[in-house]
Scaffold this motif. Structure first.
Motif: not given
Length: 148
Positions: A108-124
């Motif tokens: 969670a800290e890494l996601e926040t620090k680097y603004k990581i977003r997950m790509r869903k399979n349908d491209g959203e």
């Protein structure tokens, strides 16, 4: 020319390194999940054995697998060992759950620090980080081992 990451040598230097670190952390998280599940199944099997042999006569003969060898014992000898093994499994499960929570926090800290977003399979896009403005950039990472 001085690097902006001199203070922490373990700090990723580019988006690919961040993505690789994130994927490795997600993989470790999945491994912890699967180990916990495996040990919980084993503890459940120990409970079944305990419930099956507890009401029986303590002098009754039973068999136990020790290191791949089937040995003949009595219930009086086997029952305490099965209880100890189950308690040991429960302790390991508790420690793994602590490690799981720590790993979740680190991710969670890494996601926040680097603004990581997950790509869903349908491209959203699913936004897990905090966006501060239109000009901020984050790292996009695909789902780890399809478990998302």
């Amino acid at each position: 020319m001085a690097s902006k990451h001199e203070d922490d040598p373990n700090e990723p230097v580019n988006e690919q390194a961040v993505a690789n670190k994130y994927a490795a952390m997600r993989s470790e998280l999945n491994q912890i999940y699967s180990k916990i599940t495996e040990l919980e199944m084993e503890a459940s099997e120990h409970s079944l054995v305990i419930n099956a042999i507890e009401p029986l006569d303590p002098s009754r003969r039973c068999y136990r697998m020790i290191g791949g060898v089937l040995v003949e014992r009595t219930i009086k000898e086997v029952l305490p060992a099965v209880h100890r093994n189950k308690e040991g499994l429960e302790e390991v499960i508790a420690r793994l759950n602590e490690a799981l929570e720590k790993k979740k926090k680190d991710i969670a800290e890494l996601e926040t620090k680097y603004k990581i977003r997950m790509r869903k399979n349908d491209g959203e896009m699913k936004d897990d980080g905090i966006e501060k403005g239109g000009s901020s950039q984050g790292v996009l990472v695909g789902p780890a081992s399809g478990s998302e």
